[in-house]
Scaffold this motif. Sequence first.
Motif, short mmCIF file in Angstrom:
data_model
loop_
_atom_site.label_atom_id
_atom_site.label_comp_id
_atom_site.label_asym_id
_atom_site.label_seq_id
_atom_site.Cartn_x
_atom_site.Cartn_y
_atom_site.Cartn_z
N ALA A 96 0.82 -1.20 0.00
CA ALA A 96 0.00 0.00 0.00
C ALA A 96 0.86 1.27 0.00
O ALA A 96 0.59 2.21 -0.72
N ASP A 104 -0.78 -4.31 -4.50
CA ASP A 104 -1.73 -3.21 -4.36
C ASP A 104 -2.27 -2.73 -5.71
O ASP A 104 -3.28 -2.02 -5.75
N ARG A 152 -5.34 -4.04 -5.42
CA ARG A 152 -5.71 -3.96 -4.01
C ARG A 152 -5.63 -5.32 -3.32
O ARG A 152 -6.52 -5.75 -2.60
N GLY A 153 -4.55 -5.99 -3.60
CA GLY A 153 -4.27 -7.24 -2.89
C GLY A 153 -5.10 -8.42 -3.36
O GLY A 153 -5.13 -9.45 -2.70
N ARG A 166 -0.59 5.77 -8.64
CA ARG A 166 0.50 5.39 -7.74
C ARG A 166 1.74 6.17 -8.14
O ARG A 166 2.02 6.35 -9.33
N ASP A 182 -1.44 -10.08 -1.40
CA ASP A 182 -1.73 -9.21 -0.28
C ASP A 182 -0.57 -9.26 0.72
O ASP A 182 0.17 -8.30 0.92
N GLU A 208 3.23 -6.81 1.07
CA GLU A 208 3.32 -5.99 2.28
C GLU A 208 4.52 -6.42 3.13
O GLU A 208 5.29 -5.58 3.61
#
Lengths: 94, 428
Positions: free
Chosen positions: B80, B213, B216-217, B261, B378, B382
């Motif tokens: 993110a 991302d 969105r995962g 982004r 996801d 991260e």
Amino acid sequence: MSAPVEIKAKLGLDVFKPGKEPHIRIKPGLERDPRLKPAIKACPAGLYTENAEGEVLLSAEGCLECGTCRLLCGLEVLDWNYPEGGDGVQYRYG
Amino acid sequence: MDQFDAIVVGAGLAGLAAAYTLAGAGFEVLVLERGDYPGAKNVSGGRLYINPVRDLFPGLLEKAPLERYIAWEGITLMAADRSVQMSYTGRELREEPRQSYSVLRSRFDRWLAAQAEKKGATILTGIRVDDVIKDSRKVTGVLAGGEDLRAEVVLACDGVLSLIPERAGLRTPGMPRDHAVGVKEVIALDAGTINERFHLEGDEGAAYLYVGDATRGRFGGGFLYTNKESLSLGIVAGLGDFLKDGQSPDVPGLLDRFKNRPEITRLIRGGTPVEYAAHVIPEGGFRALGRLWGDGILVAGDAAGLALNIGFTVRGMEYALASGCLAAQAVLRAKEAGRFDADTLSVYERLLEDSFVLKDFRNFQAAPAVMENPRFFDHYPETIGDLLRDIYAVPAGPKERLYPTLRKILRPGEIWSLFKDLKAMARL
Ligand SMILES: Cc1cc2nc3c(=O)[nH]c(=O)nc-3n(C[C@H](O)[C@H](O)[C@H](O)COP(=O)(O)OP(=O)(O)OC[C@H]3O[C@@H](n4cnc5c(N)ncnc54)[C@H](O)[C@@H]3O)c2cc1C
Ligand code: SF4
């Protein structure tokens, strides 16, 4: 949700040849069917909307003929066909 | 009532490959395409890998209007708030014969259609095929624009929704979980800026993929490919997720979010969007392949489900070109045998089995299941982002030793699940 104006602007980049009749229709009387709901978010052209009465509305103008709604909602709730030959989106890059 | 040796439905890569091959062998071939011109309805990312199909079309693809050859590959794990990038280049990517090119389908398909026409194929555009015609069980033609058109054999190359095989009774509508939707913008940018920005020289191109991302995962990813004077920017998102819960992101918003982004804005700055496109992609792999033949009919390309997502590549174009060509070869054999029944046409499947097409599909049959693992989209982007953040961080006070820093993120539970996920990946 990306603002409708933004999608409109994007669709404005594309070449469309309008057809005489909409090539995709929600079957009459099934506007509240839950199977239509996923298309509201998934339609890349943002053509499915929900009104205050919980009915899903579709305006097939600007359709990119991607097939997402046919797969997600299914043929029990949609009458789905490609536009007639020569009609609809005509990609210049693809 | 007109009679042809073969009718091809769809002037995409599969249909044009079939028509090129059949016309080259002296067949009277009619191609029917609903778009205003070949390629008018077709979308790809688009990276074409030449090696697997070069020999099927001797001397042809070297002359194709390809955009740039891919000399730089990049993959970005997108969290993110941060991202981790890896890039690869090598002599093997720059030397002839080059393995992969960026393409724009509208140009490419029109060119391939012209080559098929030179061989003698007839291509009619602006015509939608509405149904197949059957005599008892055998397909003997198609109904298009209110006209009966007859042929010994029909090749259904009508793309992912596969309405013609559906009409012929060879398959039922596809399942969302076996498909993804791809949305894409073409952004015009001058060649000099592209070269400077992506560190390219001449016709070199770059292909960047983004996992995490970007969607969105969720299952899928983002891509950015360089063309000669434009960029292809898009995302691919699995359709299955849209049925699972009410939380799914909206597709147009997903692309805008990706586009905004910081990793992307600096790459597309100054560019002018010139087209917005969307198309569904078959991604169910081997398990979801449709029936490939019937009496008087063969199915090739996306229409048969012949596209494969193995994480860092979405490939459909080579499979479309190859299956179209092999379907044509099956037709030539059937012609020799003088019969176009299902039994005779089933040689098509054997040809596909002997080629890279079904070998790839068998080798990667675990890919859809392996990639259903949400942790890839996801958790890992991260976690790896966190790891790099902590390794690179220099706080105001003393910096922690590296080992405890690593241990904080790579806890025993984490290592155990990483091990399990890697083990699952061993099936690829
Ligand atoms: C966003 C996105 C990114 C992709 N990225 C890549 C990539 O990087 N590399 C790769 O290899 N693949 C990629 N793919 C997949 C690839 O584009 C497809 O696998 C490929 O286009 C399949 O070719 P095809 O000839 O089978 O079908 P299509 O190209 O879809 O052609 C089908 C043709 O049939 C016509 N047609 C359909 N129905 C009718 C009818 N009833 N009557 C007349 N004509 C009809 C259509 O108009 C169309 O011209 C991507 C796809 C998408 C959507
Ligand atoms: S085909 Fe695609 S663009 Fe057209 S209405 Fe359905 S989801 Fe929207």
